[in-house]
Enzyme design. Structure first.
Site, PDB file in Angstrom:
ATOM      1  N   GLY A   2       0.955  -1.178   0.032  1.00 34.05           N
ATOM      2  CA  GLY A   2      -0.030  -0.182   0.148  1.00 34.05           C
ATOM      3  C   GLY A   2       0.880   1.369  -0.029  1.00 34.05           C
ATOM      4  N   ASP A   3       2.110   1.134   0.239  1.00 35.16           N
ATOM      5  CA  ASP A   3       2.913   2.486   0.054  1.00 35.16           C
ATOM      6  C   ASP A   3       4.310   2.184  -0.096  1.00 35.16           C
ATOM      7  OD1 ASP A   3       3.827   4.915   0.556  1.00 35.16           O
ATOM      8  OD2 ASP A   3       3.717   4.900   2.685  1.00 35.16           O
ATOM      9  N   LEU A   4       4.378   1.255  -1.103  1.00 33.24           N
ATOM     10  CA  LEU A   4       5.887   0.906  -1.859  1.00 33.24           C
ATOM     11  C   LEU A   4       6.212   2.099  -2.462  1.00 33.24           C
ATOM     12  CD1 LEU A   4       7.436  -1.583  -1.953  1.00 33.24           C
ATOM     13  CD2 LEU A   4       6.222  -2.077  -4.006  1.00 33.24           C
TER      14      LEU A   4
END
Length: 187
Positions: A2-4
């Site tokens: 979700g926040d790569l």
């Protein structure tokens, strides 16, 4: 995940005794668990790192298992641009409109070296497979690994194989098993 993004990648000493550090993904604050469902619909839009989010999230507020594949391509662009912000100073509405019209982050223009063509070839190959609008048509992380492995020299392939072996021997579930054995000895 979700926040790569590059800010969530840590470099650590490589246990394969190579001079190259090992990259590990961190900060799982936006991670979602996908069990039987293959999508996750967001119920409210809070502050999110939208420049790294896949098109399906930006348009329709949902993640798929392949949303991080899109984000990986943004991360790759970040690394190749030496940490420049993706899309520069453009705002959300402008970027979303451009993405919906087919714009994708091009190969960073600040790479000046003899390997420019080689890096551009790899970037284009990976980003063309990752920046696909429809998640169902987007490549998987296994596909990305294969694309990268195809570009490795024989020596790099051997190092990669050794790192995979070490990783498999040191996965978290092995540590959990060791911890439970130790706990059972105490009782």
């Amino acid at each position: 995940h979700g926040d790569l993004a590059a800010r969530n990648v840590l470099l650590v000493k490589n246990s394969a005794d190579t001079d190259c550090p090992l990259a590990k993904v961190a900060d799982f604050g936006l991670a979602k668990k996908f069990y039987e469902n293959k999508t996750y619909e967001k119920s409210s839009r809070l502050s999110v790192p939208w420049k790294w989010m896949a098109l399906e999230y930006l348009n329709d507020d949902y993640f798929t298992l392949k949303s991080d594949v899109w984000s990986f391509s943004v991360l790759l662009w970040e690394v190749m641009s030496f940490g420049r912000p993706p899309y520069g100073q453009k705002g959300y509405d402008e970027v979303l409109e451009q993405l919906n019209e087919g714009y994708r982050l091009p190969f960073p223009s600040n790479i000046l070296s003899d390997s420019h063509f080689y890096l551009q070839k790899i970037y284009n190959k990976i980003s063309n497979a990752c920046f696909v609008a429809e998640p169902i048509d987007r490549c998987t992380f296994s596909d990305v690994v294969t694309m990268i492995k195809d570009e490795l020299s024989d020596i790099e392939q051997a190092q990669y194989t050794e790192m995979v072996k070490i990783y498999q021997e040191n996965k978290a579930d092995n540590y959990l098993r060791m911890g439970s054995k130790g706990a059972s000895k105490k009782t």
